[in-house]
Design a protein around this motif. Structure first.
Motif, short mmCIF file in Angstrom:
data_model
loop_
_atom_site.label_atom_id
_atom_site.label_comp_id
_atom_site.label_asym_id
_atom_site.label_seq_id
_atom_site.Cartn_x
_atom_site.Cartn_y
_atom_site.Cartn_z
N GLU A 215 0.82 -1.22 0.00
CA GLU A 215 0.00 0.00 0.00
C GLU A 215 0.85 1.27 0.00
OE1 GLU A 215 -2.68 -0.50 3.29
OE2 GLU A 215 -4.01 -1.79 2.11
N LEU A 216 1.97 1.20 -0.72
CA LEU A 216 2.88 2.34 -0.83
C LEU A 216 2.74 3.09 -2.15
CD1 LEU A 216 6.42 1.39 0.58
CD2 LEU A 216 5.07 3.41 1.14
N PHE A 217 2.16 2.45 -3.17
CA PHE A 217 2.18 3.03 -4.51
C PHE A 217 1.48 4.38 -4.56
CE2 PHE A 217 1.14 3.64 -8.95
CZ PHE A 217 2.25 3.17 -9.62
N GLU A 218 0.25 4.43 -4.12
CA GLU A 218 -0.50 5.69 -4.18
C GLU A 218 0.06 6.76 -3.26
OE1 GLU A 218 -4.68 5.03 -3.80
OE2 GLU A 218 -4.82 3.88 -5.67
N PRO A 219 0.44 6.43 -2.01
CA PRO A 219 1.10 7.45 -1.18
C PRO A 219 2.38 7.99 -1.79
CG PRO A 219 0.35 5.65 0.20
CD PRO A 219 0.16 5.21 -1.23
N LEU A 220 3.16 7.13 -2.45
CA LEU A 220 4.37 7.59 -3.13
C LEU A 220 4.03 8.53 -4.27
CD1 LEU A 220 6.69 4.45 -3.33
CD2 LEU A 220 7.32 6.69 -2.44
N GLN A 221 3.06 8.16 -5.09
CA GLN A 221 2.64 9.04 -6.18
C GLN A 221 2.23 10.40 -5.67
OE1 GLN A 221 -0.39 6.90 -8.48
NE2 GLN A 221 1.00 6.93 -10.22
N LYS A 222 1.49 10.41 -4.58
CA LYS A 222 1.00 11.68 -4.03
C LYS A 222 2.16 12.52 -3.50
CE LYS A 222 -2.47 13.77 -1.03
NZ LYS A 222 -1.56 14.87 -0.64
N ARG A 223 3.10 11.90 -2.76
CA ARG A 223 4.23 12.65 -2.22
C ARG A 223 5.08 13.24 -3.36
NH1 ARG A 223 6.45 12.05 2.89
NH2 ARG A 223 7.66 13.85 2.19
N ILE A 224 5.27 12.47 -4.43
CA ILE A 224 6.04 12.96 -5.58
C ILE A 224 5.31 14.13 -6.23
CG2 ILE A 224 6.88 12.39 -7.89
CD1 ILE A 224 7.35 9.51 -6.80
N ALA A 225 4.00 13.98 -6.44
CA ALA A 225 3.21 15.06 -7.03
C ALA A 225 3.22 16.31 -6.17
CB ALA A 225 1.78 14.58 -7.27
N ASP A 226 3.34 16.12 -4.85
CA ASP A 226 3.36 17.25 -3.91
C ASP A 226 4.75 17.87 -3.77
OD1 ASP A 226 0.66 16.98 -3.48
OD2 ASP A 226 0.86 15.88 -1.60
#
Length: 211
Positions: free
Chosen positions: A63-74
């Motif tokens: 369950e890291l994929f979406e949190p990683l995407q969000k942190r990168i986008a942020d």
């Protein structure tokens, strides 16, 4: 940023200990990251080499994929090496059906571009940020085939398997792009954790400190 940056290392696959050791050497706090709660506690992240398709699957399983995407986008700074470069790329060629990336880095990367494990090689690279060459280790490495307008090319290589430059004549330039930076995202085709040269980890640490 005040105080020591906390830089995580994606720890589900790859040379995690080696990256942690390099980051510690350049004066930051380094932590392995396996869960979203650990990701939330770091200022930046290293995505190490490994197998990009497996990293994709493991990131989803934990369950890291979406949190990683969000942190990168942020705007979280990320340093991707080898498979980590593929994971950061907006577009890949040579991937398997259904393979997805985290994205954020405006490049097209060719997976396994330099060949198989037996085609691994080493090269001394001229590097835009350094005064002396950087010795790089390439293992089943990708290369960058397209860069966006805001992406800075930091280094290229003209040796190793399948670069193609030696087959097209001196009038053509077929150097392959192997290191890039796009704002807070840094990526290399090679494995900087395997050489004992901490300059690239230091370069990334300075990028994080400048936030």
């Amino acid at each position: 940023m005040t105080g020591k940056p906390v830089i995580g290392v994606f720890a589900l696959q790859g040379n995690v200990r080696e990256h942690v050791a390099m980051l510690t050497q350049v004066g930051v706090v380094a932590r392995p990251v396996r869960r979203p709660s650990e990701l939330a506690e770091v200022d930046a992240l290293v995505l190490p080499g490994g197998e990009s398709t497996t990293m994709d699957k493991l990131a989803r399983a934990f369950e890291l994929f979406e949190p990683l995407q969000k942190r990168i986008a942020d705007g979280m700074p990320v340093f991707g090496t080898c498979a980590g470069m593929i994971m950061l790329a907006d577009e890949i060629t040579g991937g398997i059906d259904g393979q997805e990336t985290l994205g954020g880095l405006d490049v097209t990367v060719r997976r396994n571009a330099f060949g198989r494990q037996v085609d691994s090689f080493e090269a001394d690279l001229d590097f835009a940020a350094f005064d002396t060459p950087y010795h790089a280790v390439f293992i089943r490495a990708p290369w960058v085939e397209r860069v966006g307008r805001e992406v800075e090319v930091l280094s290229t290589v003209r040796s190793g398997p399948d670069t193609g430059w030696d087959r097209v004549g001196p009038e053509a330039e077929h150097s392959r792009i192997v290191a890039v930076r796009h704002d807070r995202l840094l990526a290399t085709s090679f494995h900087p954790e395997m050489t004992g040269d901490a300059r690239l980890h230091g370069y990334f640490a300075e990028l994080v400190r400048d936030l």
